[in-house]
Each structure stands twice: as C-alpha cells, then as structure tokens.
Scaffold this active site. Structure first.
Site, PDB file in Angstrom:
ATOM      1  N   SER A 113       0.842  -1.196   0.000  1.00 53.70           N
ATOM      2  CA  SER A 113       0.000   0.000   0.000  1.00 53.70           C
ATOM      3  C   SER A 113       0.878   1.247   0.000  1.00 53.70           C
ATOM      4  CB  SER A 113      -0.925   0.000   1.214  1.00 53.70           C
ATOM      5  OG  SER A 113      -0.171  -0.036   2.411  1.00 53.70           O
ATOM      6  N   LEU A 114       0.263   2.388  -0.298  1.00 53.25           N
ATOM      7  CA  LEU A 114       0.993   3.647  -0.361  1.00 53.25           C
ATOM      8  C   LEU A 114       0.770   4.474   0.897  1.00 53.25           C
ATOM      9  CD1 LEU A 114       0.165   4.752  -4.031  1.00 53.25           C
ATOM     10  CD2 LEU A 114       2.144   3.448  -3.217  1.00 53.25           C
ATOM     11  N   LYS A 137      -6.696   7.667  -7.826  1.00 55.68           N
ATOM     12  CA  LYS A 137      -6.662   6.532  -6.897  1.00 55.68           C
ATOM     13  C   LYS A 137      -8.061   5.904  -6.970  1.00 55.68           C
ATOM     14  CE  LYS A 137      -5.398   5.231  -2.179  1.00 55.68           C
ATOM     15  NZ  LYS A 137      -6.575   4.397  -1.876  1.00 55.68           N
ATOM     16  N   ARG A 158      -5.358  -8.480  -4.821  1.00 57.31           N
ATOM     17  CA  ARG A 158      -4.231  -7.955  -4.042  1.00 57.31           C
ATOM     18  C   ARG A 158      -4.094  -8.656  -2.694  1.00 57.31           C
ATOM     19  NH1 ARG A 158      -3.595  -4.452   0.096  1.00 57.31           N
ATOM     20  NH2 ARG A 158      -1.522  -3.489   0.249  1.00 57.31           N
ATOM     21  N   GLU A 192      -7.225  -1.745 -11.279  1.00 58.71           N
ATOM     22  CA  GLU A 192      -8.349  -1.698 -10.346  1.00 58.71           C
ATOM     23  C   GLU A 192      -9.621  -2.187 -11.026  1.00 58.71           C
ATOM     24  OE1 GLU A 192      -9.050  -0.277  -6.205  1.00 58.71           O
ATOM     25  OE2 GLU A 192      -7.336  -0.867  -7.464  1.00 58.71           O
ATOM     26  N   LYS A 331      -5.167  12.363  -0.318  1.00 54.82           N
ATOM     27  CA  LYS A 331      -6.591  12.278   0.042  1.00 54.82           C
ATOM     28  C   LYS A 331      -7.111  13.695   0.243  1.00 54.82           C
ATOM     29  CE  LYS A 331      -7.946   8.570   1.502  1.00 54.82           C
ATOM     30  NZ  LYS A 331      -8.635   7.390   0.919  1.00 54.82           N
TER      31      LYS A 331
END
Length: 336
Positions: A113-114, A137, A158, A192, A331
């Site tokens: 994950s980032l 994202k 994932r 995704e 975000k």
C-alpha cells in the site's frame, strides 16, 4: 412383459451414464492430486494458473497449442494450486476442463500500500524536484494480471499485498482483461476492478440486493462462483501500473504507453515535470473539479503520484506495508 424390459433397459442405461460421470469426475480429481504431488504436493502458491497435462506430464499454457472445451467443472478444492487443468490424451484433447478453487497464491511482486497525506506540501517534499505522474486513486478492488508469451496466465486479487486469491476463471466476465495480447515474454500489471456510478445505479434498481457503493459491489461480485452473474455486474479493469516487463523501459509514462499500445484501458494520468507547490496545487484543483462536476465516471478516493524514473522509485526502503518511493497517495481534506 417386453414393455417392462424395455423400460428397465432404459433405466439401466441412465444409471450407467451417471456412474460413468462419477468415475470420470473421480479420475479428474485423482489426476489433479497427482499433478499436485508431482509439483511438491499440498497447497502451494506461485504456479501458473493454466497447466496442461499431456500423457501425465504438466505443461505451461503456452507450450501446448491445443484447444479444449470447458464441459466439466468442479467446485471442489482438491488441495493444489492449479487454476485450470486441460486433459490431453495423446494427440486428442479430452472434453474436460477442471476448474479448481484457489484459496491463496503468493504475488510475484509484493503489492504494498501507499503512504497517504492530505497536504500538497508533503507531495512536493516527496517528489524531490523529480518529474512525477499524477493519476486517479480508483476505489475498487486491485487485481494483479499476468501474461506469458501473449497469453493470460493468471488474475490474482491484491489480498494482503503478499498473498491474494486466484480468480483467473472470472477473467472473461471482467471487461479490460483480454485473453491474448500482442506481446512476447513475461508481463505483470496491476489495475483496479471498478464499477461505474451509472452501472451501479442500474444494478441497484434492477436487483433484489442493494449495495451501499460501487466498491462494495465490485468486491462482493468477485467472490461469486457464477461467471454469468459476475458478468451482469459490468466490472471494468483499469490498469494503473506496469509492474514488470522483459523490455527495458525505465520511464513510468513510457511503460503506461506500452500498455495503451497493447490495448489495455489505463488510468487517466498527468505528467508534472516540475513539481512545485503551485504546479501541484493547480493539478489537484483540476482533478478535484472532475470529481465534483461528475466528469469522472468511476469512484475514486484520492490521487496518486509516482516518479517517472522507475529505477529511482525501486531504490526506496520498505516501512511496514509501504515502499517509500513506490508512490504517494493524496486524500482530499474532510469537509466540515
């Protein structure tokens, strides 16, 4: 009396056909176990999801150029890591294809994950004045898709970043994952699985079920066994990074352009050659407008920046579940 005998004869034929099906299923079950033992036995990971068995010897999907028909399926988990098993008897392809449930499979490359931030200044600091790419994202379910010699090898969720679930058998029901591509060698792509807002609303109106958001619908759909039901959900797979290729392509932008040429749907992206605070703020404003105006058809939960120089990106350290230079997620600030 002859009429009774005729009915009895028909009945025995039907019983015989049922027994034959049972024996054939048992033979496939045993063969699958034999192949598993031949590869070390037990539940194991990291093998190709498509194997052919020719005269008792397992071969990779691309090494046996034969066509078979999926006429036989099992839901049983027989304790091995095969995804699809094609039975070849001499020069003839038998009519059975065995679908095996894969509970877990290790990723060839960890899908970490980032790190996340709500501060554009943090993005500037992370960029280190190097050219970066900004992209959506996407808010769905990450799938790792692998090709070998132009043929789809496997599709794995994932999971925890190190181990995921093999769902190769659902690939035909997911838009954007072709069975064949014009590429030789080994290719690993992350993308995704998403459902557009439009398709999500239609599904909720037409279905007895009701999901809270497109992400939940996409995630839940990929646990289904009925491929036709999965197809009805209109899941789309959008590639967001080329993890591995045999070709020497050092630029992240060029790697994404390669995926475009191969026919994949790739994530929308923007190059920021000089990542100053003003430039990054300006880019964020533009992406934010696409969300608030409804221009973006898919659910997103932020933005991602990555270095264009993939060699430099690979030199970062791993902290917890994050690779420090693999990318950085932005975000939006919570609205008060």
């Amino acid at each position: 009396f002859s009429h009774i005998l005729l009915h009895l004869y028909d009945y025995l034929i039907q019983v015989g056909e049922v027994v034959d099906d049972v024996l054939r299923t048992a033979r496939l079950h045993l063969l699958a176990r034999t192949v598993a033992v031949g590869h070390g036995g037990g539940v194991y990971s990291g093998v190709d999801s498509h194997l052919y068995v020719v005269d008792g010897v397992a071969h990779h999907h691309g090494l046996v150029g034969r066509r078979s028909h999926a006429l036989h399926s099992l839901d049983d988990h027989v304790g091995c890591g095969l995804g699809m098993l094609h039975i070849v008897d001499g020069d003839d392809v038998a009519e059975e294809m065995l679908y095996l449930h894969i509970s877990e499979e290790d990723h060839e490359f960890a899908a970490l994950s980032l790190a996340k931030t709500k501060s554009p200044a943090d993005l500037v600091k992370w960029a280190e004045e190097r050219p970066i790419w900004m992209s959506w994202k996407l808010d769905g379910l990450t799938l790792v898709v692998t090709y070998d010699e132009g043929l789809l090898s496997k599709v794995v969720t994932r999971g925890n970043g190190h181990t995921g679930t093999n769902i190769t058998h659902l690939a035909p029901a997911i838009s954007g994952i072709p069975q064949h591509i014009d590429h030789q060698g080994h290719l690993v792509i992350r993308g995704e699985a998403v459902i557009s807002y439009k398709d999500f609303e239609i599904f909720n109106m037409e279905s007895d079920e009701e999901y809270a958001n497109p992400r939940n619908l996409a995630s839940g759909s990929l646990t289904l066994k009925d491929i036709n039901e999965v197809s009805r959900r209109h899941i789309q797979w959008i590639a967001f990074t080329l993890v591995y290729t045999d070709e020497a392509v050092g630029s992240w932008g060029d790697r994404m352009a390669l995926l475009d040429r191969l026919g994949f749907t790739t994530v929308e992206r923007e190059l920021i050659a000089t990542p100053t605070l003003d430039n990054i703020d300006h880019s964020i404003d533009g992406w934010t407008h696409k969300v608030t105006s409804g221009e973006c058809p898919f659910p997103v939960d932020g933005l991602v920046i990555v270095y264009d120089d993939t060699a430099y990106a690979s030199t970062g350290s791993v902290t917890g579940h994050h690779a420090t230079r693999a990318g950085y997620a932005f975000k939006w600030q919570d609205e008060s």
